[in-house]
Design a protein around this motif. Structure first.
Motif, PDB file in Angstrom:
ATOM      1  N   LYS A  57       3.809 -76.409  94.825  1.00  0.00           N
ATOM      2  CA  LYS A  57       4.477 -77.346  95.736  1.00  0.00           C
ATOM      3  C   LYS A  57       5.815 -77.804  95.165  1.00  0.00           C
ATOM      4  N   ASP A  58       5.812 -78.124  93.874  1.00  0.00           N
ATOM      5  CA  ASP A  58       7.047 -78.576  93.219  1.00  0.00           C
ATOM      6  C   ASP A  58       8.132 -77.504  93.280  1.00  0.00           C
ATOM      7  N   MET A  59       7.736 -76.239  93.121  1.00  0.00           N
ATOM      8  CA  MET A  59       8.705 -75.145  93.158  1.00  0.00           C
ATOM      9  C   MET A  59       9.286 -74.951  94.558  1.00  0.00           C
ATOM     10  N   VAL A  60       8.465 -75.167  95.585  1.00  0.00           N
ATOM     11  CA  VAL A  60       8.960 -75.094  96.967  1.00  0.00           C
ATOM     12  C   VAL A  60       9.979 -76.198  97.203  1.00  0.00           C
ATOM     13  N   VAL A  61       9.624 -77.417  96.806  1.00  0.00           N
ATOM     14  CA  VAL A  61      10.518 -78.565  97.003  1.00  0.00           C
ATOM     15  C   VAL A  61      11.830 -78.376  96.234  1.00  0.00           C
ATOM     16  N   LYS A  62      11.732 -77.862  95.021  1.00  0.00           N
ATOM     17  CA  LYS A  62      12.934 -77.640  94.199  1.00  0.00           C
ATOM     18  C   LYS A  62      13.878 -76.654  94.865  1.00  0.00           C
ATOM     19  N   VAL A 268      -4.992 -64.210  84.086  1.00  0.00           N
ATOM     20  CA  VAL A 268      -4.080 -63.388  84.885  1.00  0.00           C
ATOM     21  C   VAL A 268      -3.052 -64.360  85.452  1.00  0.00           C
ATOM     22  N   ALA A 269      -1.851 -64.329  84.913  1.00  0.00           N
ATOM     23  CA  ALA A 269      -0.840 -65.343  85.234  1.00  0.00           C
ATOM     24  C   ALA A 269      -0.005 -64.975  86.450  1.00  0.00           C
ATOM     25  N   GLN A 270       0.061 -65.920  87.382  1.00  0.00           N
ATOM     26  CA  GLN A 270       0.952 -65.791  88.516  1.00  0.00           C
ATOM     27  C   GLN A 270       2.302 -66.429  88.173  1.00  0.00           C
ATOM     28  N   GLN A 271       3.318 -66.069  88.944  1.00  0.00           N
ATOM     29  CA  GLN A 271       4.644 -66.638  88.740  1.00  0.00           C
ATOM     30  C   GLN A 271       4.901 -67.682  89.837  1.00  0.00           C
ATOM     31  N   PHE A 272       4.454 -68.915  89.569  1.00  0.00           N
ATOM     32  CA  PHE A 272       4.555 -69.998  90.550  1.00  0.00           C
ATOM     33  C   PHE A 272       5.982 -70.171  91.065  1.00  0.00           C
ATOM     34  N   ASP A 273       6.928 -70.158  90.120  1.00  0.00           N
ATOM     35  CA  ASP A 273       8.315 -70.421  90.502  1.00  0.00           C
ATOM     36  C   ASP A 273       8.822 -69.404  91.509  1.00  0.00           C
ATOM     37  N   LEU A 274       8.490 -68.129  91.284  1.00  0.00           N
ATOM     38  CA  LEU A 274       8.962 -67.090  92.202  1.00  0.00           C
ATOM     39  C   LEU A 274       8.300 -67.192  93.573  1.00  0.00           C
ATOM     40  N   ILE A 275       7.009 -67.543  93.594  1.00  0.00           N
ATOM     41  CA  ILE A 275       6.315 -67.686  94.877  1.00  0.00           C
ATOM     42  C   ILE A 275       6.974 -68.788  95.699  1.00  0.00           C
ATOM     43  N   GLY A 276       7.221 -69.938  95.060  1.00  0.00           N
ATOM     44  CA  GLY A 276       7.855 -71.047  95.757  1.00  0.00           C
ATOM     45  C   GLY A 276       9.264 -70.725  96.224  1.00  0.00           C
ATOM     46  N   LYS A 278      10.646 -67.719  96.753  1.00  0.00           N
ATOM     47  CA  LYS A 278      10.662 -66.674  97.779  1.00  0.00           C
ATOM     48  C   LYS A 278      10.203 -67.213  99.129  1.00  0.00           C
ATOM     49  N   ALA A 279       9.265 -68.177  99.113  1.00  0.00           N
ATOM     50  CA  ALA A 279       8.786 -68.748 100.370  1.00  0.00           C
ATOM     51  C   ALA A 279       9.923 -69.450 101.109  1.00  0.00           C
ATOM     52  N   VAL A 280      10.691 -70.272 100.389  1.00  0.00           N
ATOM     53  CA  VAL A 280      11.801 -71.005 101.005  1.00  0.00           C
ATOM     54  C   VAL A 280      12.927 -70.044 101.392  1.00  0.00           C
ATOM     55  N   GLN A 281      13.227 -69.103 100.531  1.00  0.00           N
ATOM     56  CA  GLN A 281      14.290 -68.143 100.820  1.00  0.00           C
ATOM     57  C   GLN A 281      13.947 -67.287 102.039  1.00  0.00           C
ATOM     58  N   THR A 282      12.672 -66.931 102.154  1.00  0.00           N
ATOM     59  CA  THR A 282      12.238 -66.138 103.312  1.00  0.00           C
ATOM     60  C   THR A 282      12.351 -66.962 104.594  1.00  0.00           C
ATOM     61  N   ALA A 283      11.990 -68.246 104.521  1.00  0.00           N
ATOM     62  CA  ALA A 283      12.137 -69.124 105.688  1.00  0.00           C
ATOM     63  C   ALA A 283      13.600 -69.191 106.116  1.00  0.00           C
ATOM     64  N   ALA A 284      14.502 -69.302 105.142  1.00  0.00           N
ATOM     65  CA  ALA A 284      15.934 -69.364 105.448  1.00  0.00           C
ATOM     66  C   ALA A 284      16.406 -68.080 106.133  1.00  0.00           C
ATOM     67  N   GLU A 285      15.932 -66.946 105.652  1.00  0.00           N
ATOM     68  CA  GLU A 285      16.316 -65.664 106.247  1.00  0.00           C
ATOM     69  C   GLU A 285      15.827 -65.562 107.692  1.00  0.00           C
ATOM     70  N   ILE A 286      14.605 -66.023 107.935  1.00  0.00           N
ATOM     71  CA  ILE A 286      14.060 -65.982 109.297  1.00  0.00           C
ATOM     72  C   ILE A 286      14.891 -66.862 110.227  1.00  0.00           C
TER      73      ILE A 286
END
Length: 309
Positions: A57-62, A268-276, A278-286
């Motif tokens: 959530k913090d990464m999305v907001v950032k 098994v480590a996920q990349q939280f920062d990239l998920i957040g 990419k989610a916002v960047q994808t919304a912007a592209e749409i």
């Protein structure tokens, strides 16, 4: 005749009103392509009682702050009904795009379809939705991660090792996919003697692990479908004094520290920062009218004590 005329008039009026209601309100209509002014994003999280989702959530907001977008965050508290209501509330508040981390991949479908009906694009993060039109899914390779965990256990203990599995919330795509990946290896190279849902929760992971150890004293390794359950399992195992390999999934701060301390074997480590991001960047592209990929995978990595030094 007069009564019939009044009845006909009322019926016609109701029909016209119903027809008008099919038109979405002005605030719910999609923004003009390319217009990124005053963008409001709705973020529905499955729970904020899990460090992984708090950080996500913090990464999305950032990232949204970086792009000048407003974010309205709601917490479903792992309640599918509440999440559907939350999403409807976000729609009423006039969000331009929805980022949804589903509590239940099937139950969230109704909310996705509601958003579809008023032209609000939906992006799911970490977990998929079973039905409805989702513009893009931003998630780690959960199948690959589950497979990675099983292969690590085989490498460490050899084929035929006795293992248990702590499963996530039934109905979530993450639980299904991580289990699928794990069993693609474990069913032929390991001996799975127990598996049970602990709902991605640390306390439940501890309690379920205690019961598993009592019923299966020969367990050599555990795969937990998230770090919170893994850390609960580690606590239960420590109380017995036994040496059991435990692999988690997420790469949360607590788990990485536990790996470094030698308490947790691997995650098994996920990349939280990239998920957040990419989610916002994808919304912007749409919102700019661009085409986006229906699924955007984010790389994962197995972290062991050797990697954390």
């Amino acid at each position: 005749m007069r009564k019939y005329s009044i009845f006909l008039l009322l019926t016609l009026s109701l029909f016209l009103l119903a027809g008008c209601s099919l038109e979405p309100p002005s605030w719910a209509k999609a923004k003009a392509a390319g217009d990124l002014s005053n963008v409001k994003i709705g973020l529905s999280m499955s729970t904020l009682n899990n460090p992984f989702f708090v950080y996500l959530k913090d990464m999305v907001v950032k990232e949204a702050d970086r792009q000048g977008f407003e974010v309205i965050v709601v917490d479903a508290q792992n309640d599918p009904a509440k999440q559907n209501n939350d999403v409807e509330d976000l729609i009423q508040q006039g969000v331009n795009a929805l980022l949804i981390n589903p509590t239940d991949s099937s139950a969230i479908s109704a909310a996705v379809q509601t958003a579809n009906g008023v032209g609000i694009p939906v992006i799911t993060i970490d977990r998929a939705a079973d039905k409805g039109e989702v513009a893009s899914l931003i998630a780690s390779d959960n199948v690959g991660g589950g497979k990675m965990a099983a292969e690590y256990i085989v490498d460490q203990l050899g084929e035929g090792a006795v293992v248990a599995e702590l499963e996530g919330i039934p109905g979530t795509s993450a639980a299904r996919e991580r289990g699928q990946g794990f069993h693609s290896v474990a069913d032929t190279k390991l001996k799975v003697v127990a598996k049970q849902a602990a709902d991605f929760d640390r306390t439940k992971g501890l309690n379920v692990m205690e019961n598993m150890l009592q019923g299966n004293p020969d367990i050599q390794a555990v795969f937990a479908q998230n770090d919170e359950m893994a850390l609960g399992a580690v606590e239960a195992i420590a109380a017995t004094g036994r040496d059991i390999l435990v692999v988690g999934f997420d790469g949360s701060a607590d788990a990485l520290q536990a790996v470094k301390d030698g308490k947790l074997s691997a995650t098994v480590a996920q990349q939280f920062d990239l998920i957040g991001q990419k989610a916002v960047q994808t919304a912007a592209e749409i919102l700019q009218g661009k085409q986006v990929e229906s699924s955007i995978p984010v790389p994962i990595k197995l972290v062991t004590k050797d990697d954390s030094k």
